[in-house]
Scaffold this motif. Structure first.
Motif, PDB file in Angstrom:
ATOM      1  N   ILE A 156       7.493   2.641 -11.796  1.00 23.96           N
ATOM      2  CA  ILE A 156       6.139   3.173 -11.628  1.00 23.96           C
ATOM      3  C   ILE A 156       5.181   2.049 -11.248  1.00 23.96           C
ATOM      4  CG2 ILE A 156       4.255   4.432 -12.727  1.00 23.96           C
ATOM      5  CD1 ILE A 156       6.293   5.544 -14.730  1.00 23.96           C
ATOM      6  N   PRO A 157       4.595   2.088 -10.048  1.00 24.62           N
ATOM      7  CA  PRO A 157       3.591   1.082  -9.692  1.00 24.62           C
ATOM      8  C   PRO A 157       2.280   1.346 -10.419  1.00 24.62           C
ATOM      9  CG  PRO A 157       3.825   2.684  -7.927  1.00 24.62           C
ATOM     10  CD  PRO A 157       4.866   3.025  -8.956  1.00 24.62           C
ATOM     11  N   HIS A 158       1.577   0.268 -10.771  1.00 21.67           N
ATOM     12  CA  HIS A 158       0.305   0.456 -11.479  1.00 21.67           C
ATOM     13  C   HIS A 158      -0.771  -0.464 -10.898  1.00 21.67           C
ATOM     14  CE1 HIS A 158      -0.570  -2.917 -14.360  1.00 21.67           C
ATOM     15  NE2 HIS A 158       0.661  -3.254 -14.037  1.00 21.67           N
ATOM     16  N   HIS A 159      -1.983  -0.368 -11.443  1.00 27.11           N
ATOM     17  CA  HIS A 159      -3.224  -0.910 -10.850  1.00 27.11           C
ATOM     18  C   HIS A 159      -3.103  -0.972  -9.325  1.00 27.11           C
ATOM     19  CE1 HIS A 159      -1.270  -4.856 -10.836  1.00 27.11           C
ATOM     20  NE2 HIS A 159      -1.569  -5.156 -12.091  1.00 27.11           N
ATOM     21  N   LEU A 160      -2.918   0.205  -8.764  1.00 26.72           N
ATOM     22  CA  LEU A 160      -2.591   0.379  -7.350  1.00 26.72           C
ATOM     23  C   LEU A 160      -3.640  -0.193  -6.408  1.00 26.72           C
ATOM     24  CD1 LEU A 160      -1.784   4.168  -7.760  1.00 26.72           C
ATOM     25  CD2 LEU A 160      -0.085   2.340  -7.733  1.00 26.72           C
ATOM     26  N   ALA A 161      -4.911  -0.040  -6.753  1.00 25.78           N
ATOM     27  CA  ALA A 161      -5.986  -0.231  -5.782  1.00 25.78           C
ATOM     28  C   ALA A 161      -6.449  -1.674  -5.614  1.00 25.78           C
ATOM     29  CB  ALA A 161      -7.178   0.651  -6.145  1.00 25.78           C
TER      30      ALA A 161
ATOM     31  N   VAL B   3       6.313   9.173  -9.622  1.00 27.07           N
ATOM     32  CA  VAL B   3       4.916   9.176 -10.049  1.00 27.07           C
ATOM     33  C   VAL B   3       4.320   7.783  -9.871  1.00 27.07           C
ATOM     34  CG1 VAL B   3       5.236  11.041 -11.740  1.00 27.07           C
ATOM     35  CG2 VAL B   3       5.553   8.660 -12.453  1.00 27.07           C
ATOM     36  N   VAL B   4       2.995   7.723  -9.823  1.00 26.53           N
ATOM     37  CA  VAL B   4       2.273   6.456  -9.817  1.00 26.53           C
ATOM     38  C   VAL B   4       1.248   6.482 -10.940  1.00 26.53           C
ATOM     39  CG1 VAL B   4       2.596   6.178  -7.330  1.00 26.53           C
ATOM     40  CG2 VAL B   4       0.473   7.215  -8.186  1.00 26.53           C
ATOM     41  N   GLU B   5       0.904   5.299 -11.418  1.00 31.42           N
ATOM     42  CA  GLU B   5      -0.079   5.192 -12.500  1.00 31.42           C
ATOM     43  C   GLU B   5      -1.479   5.157 -11.887  1.00 31.42           C
ATOM     44  OE1 GLU B   5       0.606   2.557 -16.113  1.00 31.42           O
ATOM     45  OE2 GLU B   5      -1.161   1.624 -15.199  1.00 31.42           O
ATOM     46  N   ILE B   6      -2.167   6.282 -11.947  1.00 35.83           N
ATOM     47  CA  ILE B   6      -3.456   6.414 -11.294  1.00 35.83           C
ATOM     48  C   ILE B   6      -4.593   5.850 -12.144  1.00 35.83           C
ATOM     49  CG2 ILE B   6      -3.939   8.731 -12.195  1.00 35.83           C
ATOM     50  CD1 ILE B   6      -5.060   9.471  -9.451  1.00 35.83           C
ATOM     51  N   TYR B   7      -4.370   5.734 -13.452  1.00 35.75           N
ATOM     52  CA  TYR B   7      -5.439   5.263 -14.343  1.00 35.75           C
ATOM     53  C   TYR B   7      -4.842   4.454 -15.484  1.00 35.75           C
ATOM     54  CZ  TYR B   7      -9.478   5.290 -17.469  1.00 35.75           C
ATOM     55  OH  TYR B   7     -10.520   4.897 -18.276  1.00 35.75           O
ATOM     56  N   SER B   8      -5.558   3.381 -15.855  1.00 34.41           N
ATOM     57  CA  SER B   8      -5.215   2.564 -17.018  1.00 34.41           C
ATOM     58  C   SER B   8      -6.474   1.825 -17.433  1.00 34.41           C
ATOM     59  CB  SER B   8      -4.097   1.567 -16.687  1.00 34.41           C
ATOM     60  OG  SER B   8      -4.594   0.550 -15.816  1.00 34.41           O
ATOM     61  N   GLU B   9      -6.331   0.854 -18.329  1.00 35.87           N
ATOM     62  CA  GLU B   9      -7.499   0.075 -18.729  1.00 35.87           C
ATOM     63  C   GLU B   9      -8.087  -0.730 -17.562  1.00 35.87           C
ATOM     64  OE1 GLU B   9      -7.580  -3.542 -19.918  1.00 35.87           O
ATOM     65  OE2 GLU B   9      -5.678  -4.021 -18.972  1.00 35.87           O
ATOM     66  N   HIS B  10      -7.349  -0.854 -16.457  1.00 32.98           N
ATOM     67  CA  HIS B  10      -7.911  -1.487 -15.264  1.00 32.98           C
ATOM     68  C   HIS B  10      -8.969  -0.604 -14.622  1.00 32.98           C
ATOM     69  CE1 HIS B  10      -5.066  -4.922 -14.634  1.00 32.98           C
ATOM     70  NE2 HIS B  10      -4.341  -4.198 -15.456  1.00 32.98           N
ATOM     71  N   GLY B  11      -8.846   0.712 -14.747  1.00 36.08           N
ATOM     72  CA  GLY B  11      -9.759   1.651 -14.124  1.00 36.08           C
ATOM     73  C   GLY B  11      -9.016   2.725 -13.358  1.00 36.08           C
ATOM     74  N   ASN B  12      -9.705   3.369 -12.442  1.00 37.57           N
ATOM     75  CA  ASN B  12      -9.211   4.545 -11.744  1.00 37.57           C
ATOM     76  C   ASN B  12      -8.882   4.208 -10.288  1.00 37.57           C
ATOM     77  OD1 ASN B  12      -8.735   7.127 -10.779  1.00 37.57           O
ATOM     78  ND2 ASN B  12     -10.890   7.727 -10.750  1.00 37.57           N
ATOM     79  N   ALA B  13      -7.636   4.440  -9.882  1.00 36.94           N
ATOM     80  CA  ALA B  13      -7.182   4.111  -8.527  1.00 36.94           C
ATOM     81  C   ALA B  13      -7.316   5.264  -7.555  1.00 36.94           C
ATOM     82  CB  ALA B  13      -5.717   3.656  -8.567  1.00 36.94           C
ATOM     83  N   GLU B  14      -7.891   6.374  -7.972  1.00 35.54           N
ATOM     84  CA  GLU B  14      -7.922   7.552  -7.109  1.00 35.54           C
ATOM     85  C   GLU B  14      -8.733   7.321  -5.840  1.00 35.54           C
ATOM     86  OE1 GLU B  14      -9.021  12.322  -7.304  1.00 35.54           O
ATOM     87  OE2 GLU B  14      -9.512  11.018  -8.993  1.00 35.54           O
ATOM     88  N   ASP B  15      -9.917   6.734  -5.980  1.00 40.66           N
ATOM     89  CA  ASP B  15     -10.847   6.597  -4.865  1.00 40.66           C
ATOM     90  C   ASP B  15     -11.634   5.304  -5.049  1.00 40.66           C
ATOM     91  OD1 ASP B  15     -12.443   7.089  -2.680  1.00 40.66           O
ATOM     92  OD2 ASP B  15     -13.389   8.890  -3.478  1.00 40.66           O
TER      93      ASP B  15
ATOM     94  N   GLU C 135      -9.813  -1.393  -3.334  1.00 38.62           N
ATOM     95  CA  GLU C 135      -9.800  -1.481  -1.868  1.00 38.62           C
ATOM     96  C   GLU C 135      -9.471  -0.100  -1.312  1.00 38.62           C
ATOM     97  OE1 GLU C 135      -6.904  -3.897   0.948  1.00 38.62           O
ATOM     98  OE2 GLU C 135      -8.414  -5.199   0.023  1.00 38.62           O
ATOM     99  N   THR C 136     -10.260   0.367  -0.351  1.00 43.20           N
ATOM    100  CA  THR C 136     -10.148   1.747   0.133  1.00 43.20           C
ATOM    101  C   THR C 136      -8.725   2.099   0.551  1.00 43.20           C
ATOM    102  OG1 THR C 136     -12.431   1.608   0.944  1.00 43.20           O
ATOM    103  CG2 THR C 136     -11.074   3.420   1.780  1.00 43.20           C
ATOM    104  N   SER C 137      -8.082   1.241   1.327  1.00 46.33           N
ATOM    105  CA  SER C 137      -6.745   1.538   1.851  1.00 46.33           C
ATOM    106  C   SER C 137      -5.678   1.532   0.773  1.00 46.33           C
ATOM    107  CB  SER C 137      -6.369   0.529   2.933  1.00 46.33           C
ATOM    108  OG  SER C 137      -6.324  -0.787   2.401  1.00 46.33           O
ATOM    109  N   GLN C 138      -6.002   1.018  -0.403  1.00 45.84           N
ATOM    110  CA  GLN C 138      -5.042   0.923  -1.493  1.00 45.84           C
ATOM    111  C   GLN C 138      -5.098   2.114  -2.448  1.00 45.84           C
ATOM    112  OE1 GLN C 138      -3.070  -1.519  -0.201  1.00 45.84           O
ATOM    113  NE2 GLN C 138      -2.777  -2.186  -2.302  1.00 45.84           N
ATOM    114  N   THR C 139      -6.094   2.960  -2.298  1.00 38.26           N
ATOM    115  CA  THR C 139      -6.318   4.032  -3.265  1.00 38.26           C
ATOM    116  C   THR C 139      -5.287   5.154  -3.132  1.00 38.26           C
ATOM    117  OG1 THR C 139      -7.829   5.172  -1.769  1.00 38.26           O
ATOM    118  CG2 THR C 139      -8.797   3.577  -3.324  1.00 38.26           C
ATOM    119  N   VAL C 140      -5.182   5.943  -4.174  1.00 35.75           N
ATOM    120  CA  VAL C 140      -4.306   7.116  -4.158  1.00 35.75           C
ATOM    121  C   VAL C 140      -4.741   8.089  -3.069  1.00 35.75           C
ATOM    122  CG1 VAL C 140      -3.685   9.174  -5.485  1.00 35.75           C
ATOM    123  CG2 VAL C 140      -3.589   6.921  -6.560  1.00 35.75           C
ATOM    124  N   LYS C 141      -6.038   8.263  -2.912  1.00 39.55           N
ATOM    125  CA  LYS C 141      -6.551   9.170  -1.884  1.00 39.55           C
ATOM    126  C   LYS C 141      -6.053   8.756  -0.499  1.00 39.55           C
ATOM    127  CE  LYS C 141     -10.932  11.149  -0.260  1.00 39.55           C
ATOM    128  NZ  LYS C 141     -12.410  11.136  -0.455  1.00 39.55           N
TER     129      LYS C 141
END
Length: 259
Positions: A134-139, A159-171, A187-193
């Motif tokens: 599972i990849p995390h702190h994606l953004a 699945v990917v880790e969209i949220y953690s104590e780092h924050g929200n990677a959705e957008d 970074e915009t290109s790194q987000t889940v969106k």
């Protein structure tokens, strides 16, 4: 077939790495308020660069602590699964500047650490062990431990880790911005969106990434699975089927339905 929603944290740390607290304490805390958890000790960072003042020793010493304690870790996780009221999973976290950090979750006990120097090698290991990666702190930016979407494959990564104590990677403009560490903003290109717009398919999980030995810390991320049961095989199967959703804090029940 009856499904139940269970709540857990499958990414957290303690002193067996570079966090705080014992693993026994983490297990006791997890059992007190979660249905399942995985301990994912810091294991390696193959492409770590030299840091000012020799700060890389902070990570290297943590890796050595986990490696030394690994036999004990395996026994403690196995012992935490003595009834059907709680499930504990063995795991570890693999760091990579180039490919992004990955949490590896094993479906069963007594498994080895993997010191891969490429994501493809780690993926082969996980497929062989039937483990979930599972990849995390994606953004975070690529090259700064953000996910490398160019290397993303669905095999063993449902699945990917969209949220953690780092924050929200959705957008890059959504709530819960990245604030808790020093690897840069979202970074915009790194987000889940952005990844979904490219056609990638994956489910969402969240977990705390707590470094204070407190799995399931409120507000740091929580995972819900819609599962046939609480035994480990059911939880792993639910994650592989992407029967999951991610929570920031409160244990919200989501009503699922088809047609």
């Amino acid at each position: 077939m009856t499904f139940t929603t269970f709540f857990g944290d499958i990414h957290n740390h303690n002193a067996l790495g570079y966090g705080l607290g014992s693993l026994a304490r983490s297990i006791d805390i997890a059992r007190s308020h979660l249905d399942f958890f995985a301990f994912t000790g810091h294991s390696s960072w193959h492409d770590m660069v030299s840091m000012e003042g020799g700060r890389e020793r902070h990570w290297q010493d943590g890796f050595e602590r986990l490696i030394t304690a690994w036999p004990k870790v395996q026994n403690l996780i196995e012992d935490a699964n003595k009834d059907d009221s709680f499930s504990a999973f063995l795991g570890f976290e693999w760091h990579s500047s180039s490919f992004g950090d990955q949490c590896v979750i094993f479906p069963d006990d007594h498994q080895p650490l993997c010191f891969a120097d490429h994501l493809a090698e780690l993926r082969r290991f996980c497929i062989d062990k039937r483990a979930i990666m599972i990849p995390h702190h994606l953004a975070y930016p690529t090259g700064m431990r953000g996910v490398n979407w160019e290397a993303f494959e669905e095999a063993c990564t449902p699945v990917v880790e969209i949220y953690s104590e780092h924050g929200n990677a959705e957008d890059d403009r959504g709530p819960f911005p990245y604030f808790n560490h020093s690897m840069g903003p979202r970074e915009t290109s790194q987000t889940v969106k952005a990844a979904l717009a490219r056609g990638f398919k994956f489910g969402f999980v969240a977990s705390s990434d707590s470094h204070n030995g407190f799995p399931g810390a409120y507000g740091e991320g929580l995972l819900a699975v819609h599962s046939e049961g609480l035994e480990r095989n059911f939880i792993i199967d639910a994650i592989n089927r992407r029967h999951t959703y991610a929570l920031t804090g409160d244990r919200i029940l989501v009503q699922f339905g088809i047609d």
